[in-house]
Scaffold this active site. Structure first.
Site, mmCIF file in Angstrom:
data_model
loop_
_atom_site.group_PDB
_atom_site.id
_atom_site.type_symbol
_atom_site.label_atom_id
_atom_site.label_comp_id
_atom_site.label_asym_id
_atom_site.label_seq_id
_atom_site.Cartn_x
_atom_site.Cartn_y
_atom_site.Cartn_z
ATOM 1 C CB SER A 1 21.824 92.229 52.356
ATOM 2 O OG SER A 1 21.623 91.436 53.456
ATOM 3 C CG ASP A 2 15.345 91.163 51.693
ATOM 4 O OD1 ASP A 2 15.005 90.824 52.559
ATOM 5 O OD2 ASP A 2 14.425 91.172 50.661
ATOM 6 C CD1 TRP A 3 16.806 88.355 58.127
ATOM 7 C CD2 TRP A 3 16.875 90.140 57.121
ATOM 8 N NE1 TRP A 3 16.634 89.222 59.039
ATOM 9 C CE2 TRP A 3 16.960 90.317 58.473
ATOM 10 C CE3 TRP A 3 16.999 91.517 56.302
ATOM 11 C CZ2 TRP A 3 16.914 91.616 59.079
ATOM 12 C CZ3 TRP A 3 17.323 92.714 56.974
ATOM 13 C CH2 TRP A 3 17.030 92.798 58.327
ATOM 14 N N GLY A 4 19.696 87.190 53.642
ATOM 15 C CA GLY A 4 19.955 86.159 52.925
ATOM 16 C C GLY A 4 20.339 86.665 51.323
ATOM 17 C CB ALA A 5 20.105 89.624 49.531
#
Length: 818
Positions: A231-235
């Site tokens: 995932s993109d960070w925090g997605a």
């Protein structure tokens, strides 16, 4: 003999290792161990896997600049080369840098399209065309993974804007999605098999990308991707929907929505244990490929010889990507005839070598355009005038002229204190440019003190300044110069971290005479992001009133043989987390260019921007060179191009408009949560052609220092499509580079089509008065359209070959049988 992950036996061995892990151990491997690492599992011989930004340089695990990194030119500069062979070397160089810094996977390349020139990360992606983007990205991935480091193409998919990127839903037709946004990823995934792909923040057609069916199809089914979807960070914001999708790893960690909640969901039967095991299998496959798993041989490292000199490659890419947009015969200059050069512009002194956000790295040095010209012209009078403020900013004091008073090494000494004055920690730093310093260490720190000895290179009066947020005190040789409260807004990518406020004061310096600089920064409250601060000590170039600055530049231009005016954008315009609000250059730069051009007709403008800007003066100057964000060697590369040592090898990877009102696809703002791609398949030059609007500079355009003639167009049947053969002759007086571009059109199509679309291209480098024949393969997919599947419409297509999308002198008919 160690197993190879690419063999069936190796895959069986990985499955056996998965079977040795409990459900809790398996789930633990699917969330990051921290911000940059995947977890280790000693029970099966798995070490931690280290991930690193970014697409144009390897930052490592810190935002603080503790590790210096090679700063390569931005993706738009590489995109402008149109050269997959150079993109391969670029990727191989990043692999060497990643190995040097202990990284296993690099979070790049960025494959999103230039849908709108307002896109905040426009500089970080290659082009507005999926075929050009795909060819360059695939070569980058191949070069990186041949170097034994995993690539992670991002952001899958349709993350072509920054505003509301965490929440916006992209509404796009299946056809546009397949022919444009997915197509930009497809060749890279299918042919080069990246070891990781990053899912984006945004939603597509109602489903957030970490839960979206597009992760399964076409990515993993049709395209055969067998790597890790990170995932993109925090997605990832859900437990069960994302876990049931083809999402494999949640970043960052160790917290997050999976963990114990996912274990519970599996035990309750809401998420299958088999799905979890398959995710872990893919993580172990990645580990085996990068050498993080016992008994598995990592992919062999190849191509080391061609990436030995990083700065040389940075300089080469910067020059090869520079686009000569206009030249009235002024360039290249003969250095033997130049006695005086006026260099004007804020960006000439403080160049933007890279864009902001996750693409940012801390280079050992950056050669500014001024420095590059001064080095290249030691016998000429090369003088700089500020001209016009672009953005309040300091030029950090050069590290080589600073001495830490404690250990006598180049750099500065920091003392960090608690509110009661107790020393929390001290350390040496190599630079007076401390960006995002102490993000994990300043929780108990209230005061940061910096001390250094600075040896000026020339005798002059300068404004010595501090950029920071908080109460700042500055003294030189014990004499107080500043005592001010500098306020900030506390927001991410703004305020005290990326655009800190500045205070400066005049001080007289004598060449060779050291001065002691003491700075005390009392930190603001706990509202600063991540407890980090930015503290920069340097020279403030904004020393006069705006009118006086332009007048001084005009006078310098009048007295000089030639003028180099450097204009550009700011950290507040082109960066992660926000889109631009205008294409206009900030401040009074347009006025500056017009004024110096009126004073000296031999004015050459260098544009230091990662994305299109408006140039209302473009017909009033002798030449325009687009230098992009040119990396740490940008200044030397600019000098190489202006003086003819290098060819300006770039061609525009995206259309440059004359006015904002002309741009067919401009807005990136969500309405009621949706960003609707109403233009369908008509993006970039396709939209300009559809709307019959003439841009300032069309897609694929760019001049060089020689001339070219194309002839002898032939179309030869091939196994999968046709081969286009063209004779390319250098008709000028020097060696050069040309990009031959082939477009298809289908005027009588039964389905909606672009007016024309890029089908293939080839880079030619040839000596003067020589001819080469190039072959451009047009596969069957170049003729295909999407309608629930790929279909090739039988009949006649128009093939047009030439220099750019609006200059195609050769044409032929291509008949595709049913």
């Amino acid at each position: 003999m160690p197993d190879s992950v690419e063999t069936p036996a190796g895959d069986d061995q990985l499955r056996a290792l998965v079977g040795k892990l409990s459900l809790e151990q398996q789930v633990r491997l699917l969330t990051g161990a921290d911000f940059w690492h995947l977890p280790a599992e000693p029970a099966i011989g798995l070490r931690s896997i280290r991930l690193s930004d970014g697409p144009s340089g390897i930052r490592g695990v810190s935002w603080e600049g503790e590790e210096t990194a090679l700063n390569l030119p931005s993706a738009t500069a590489l995109g402008a080369t149109w050269d997959p062979a150079l993109a391969y070397r670029y990727g191989a160089m990043l692999a060497a840098e990643a190995r040097r810094m202990g990284a296993d996977v690099v979070l790049g390349p960025t494959i999103n399209l230039h849908r709108s020139p307002l896109g905040g990360r426009h500089f970080e992606a290659y082009s507005e065309d999926p075929r050009l983007t795909s060819a360059l990205a695939a070569a980058y991935v191949q070069g990186m993974q041949d170097g034994g480091v995993g690539a992670c193409p991002k952001h899958y998919v349709a993350n072509d804007f920054e505003n509301d990127r965490h929440t916006a839903n992209v509404v796009v037709s299946d056809r546009a999605l397949r022919e444009l946004y997915l197509a930009a990823f497809e060749d890279t995934v299918v042919t080069e098999r990246p070891w990781m792909v990053m899912s984006a923040y945004n939603s597509v057609n109602g489903a957030t990308m970490t839960e979206n069916p597009l992760l399964a199809e076409p990515l993993c089914g049709e395209w055969g991707f067998d790597g890790v979807v990170v995932s993109d960070w925090g997605a990832v914001t859900s437990t069960e929907p994302s876990a049931r999708a083809r999402q494999d790893v949640v970043m960052p960690g160790p917290g997050g929505p999976w963990g114990d909640a996912l274990v519970g969901a599996v035990k309750a039967g809401r998420v299958s244990a088999e799905a979890i095991a398959e995710k872990v299998l893919r993580v172990l496959r990645l580990a085996a490929r990068v050498g993080a798993l016992d008994r598995f041989e990592p992919r062999p490292v190849e191509g080391g010889a061609q990436v030995a000199d990083g700065p040389a490659l940075a300089r080469e890419v910067a020059a090869d990507g520079m686009v000569l947009l206009r030249n009235t015969g002024e360039l290249p200059w003969d250095r033997a005839t130049l006695r005086s050069v006026a260099v004007v512009g804020h960006n000439a002194f403080i160049a933007r070598s890279q864009g902001g956000g996750s693409a940012h790295v801390q280079p050992e040095y950056v050669i500014s355009p001024l420095e590059g010209l001064q080095q290249a012209l030691p016998d000429a009078d090369v003088r700089w005038e500020f001209g016009a403020l672009v953005q309040p900013a300091l030029a950090p004091l050069p590290a080589a002229r600073l001495t830490d008073p404690v250990d006598a090494t180049p750099g500065v000494r920091l003392v960090c204190r608690a509110a009661n004055g107790t020393v929390v920690f001290t350390e040496h730093r190599r630079s007076a440019d401390l960006a995002r310093f102490g993000s994990t260490r300043l929780a108990d720190v209230a005061v940061v003190e910096l001390t250094t000895s600075y040896v000026p290179q020339v005798s002059e009066t300068v404004r010595l300044g501090v950029a920071a947020a908080g109460r700042v005190r500055l003294a030189v040789d014990g004499i107080a110069l500043l005592d001010e409260e500098l306020e900030h807004d506390g927001a991410d990518f703004a305020g005290g971290l990326v655009s800190p406020p500045i205070a400066s004061a005049p001080v007289d310096l004598v060449a060779g005479r050291p001065v002691t600089i003491d700075v005390r920064l009392e930190l603001p409250g706990r509202d600063r992001p991540d407890a980090a601060v930015t503290l920069i000590v340097g020279i403030d170039p904004a020393t006069s009133s705006p009118d006086e600055a332009i007048a001084a530049a005009v006078e310098a231009a009048r007295q000089a043989d030639v003028v180099v005016a450097v204009v550009g954008t700011t950290d507040d315009m082109e960066s992660e987390s926000f889109d631009r609000t205008t294409l206009a250059l900030p401040g009074r730069q347009d006025e500056l260019v017009r004024a110096v051009a009126a004073a000296n007709p031999r004015t050459v403008v260098v544009v230091n921007a990662g994305a299109p800007v408006l140039m209302p003066w473009r017909d009033e100057v002798a030449a325009i060179v687009l230098a992009w964000f040119g990396g740490q060697e940008m200044g030397r590369a600019i000098a190489d191009v202006l003086l003819g040592a290098s060819e300006p090898g770039g061609r525009l990877p995206t259309t440059w408009p004359a006015a904002e009102a002309d741009v067919p696809v401009l807005d990136t703002t969500a309405v009621d949560g949706d960003v609707v791609y109403t233009e369908g398949i008509h993006v970039g030059y396709r939209a300009w052609l559809r709307d019959h609007v003439t841009p300032a500079y069309p897609f694929g355009s760019g001049q060089g220092y020689t001339t070219w003639e194309l002839s002898g167009l032939r179309v030869v049947p091939a196994t999968d499509g046709v081969d286009v053969q063209v004779a390319v002759r250098n008709t000028g007086g020097r060696a050069g580079k040309h990009v031959v571009q082939a477009y298809l059109a289908r005027p009588a199509s039964a389905v909606e089509r672009p007016v024309r679309w890029l089908a293939g291209f080839a880079v030619v480098r040839a000596d003067a008065a020589t001819e080469e024949t190039v072959t451009i393969r047009l596969g069957a997919r170049a003729f295909a359209h999407w309608d629930g599947g790929w279909h090739v419409e039988a009949g006649t297509y128009l093939l047009q070959v030439g220099h750019h999308v609006d200059d195609l002198p050769l044409d032929a008919s291509v008949t595709i049988a049913r």
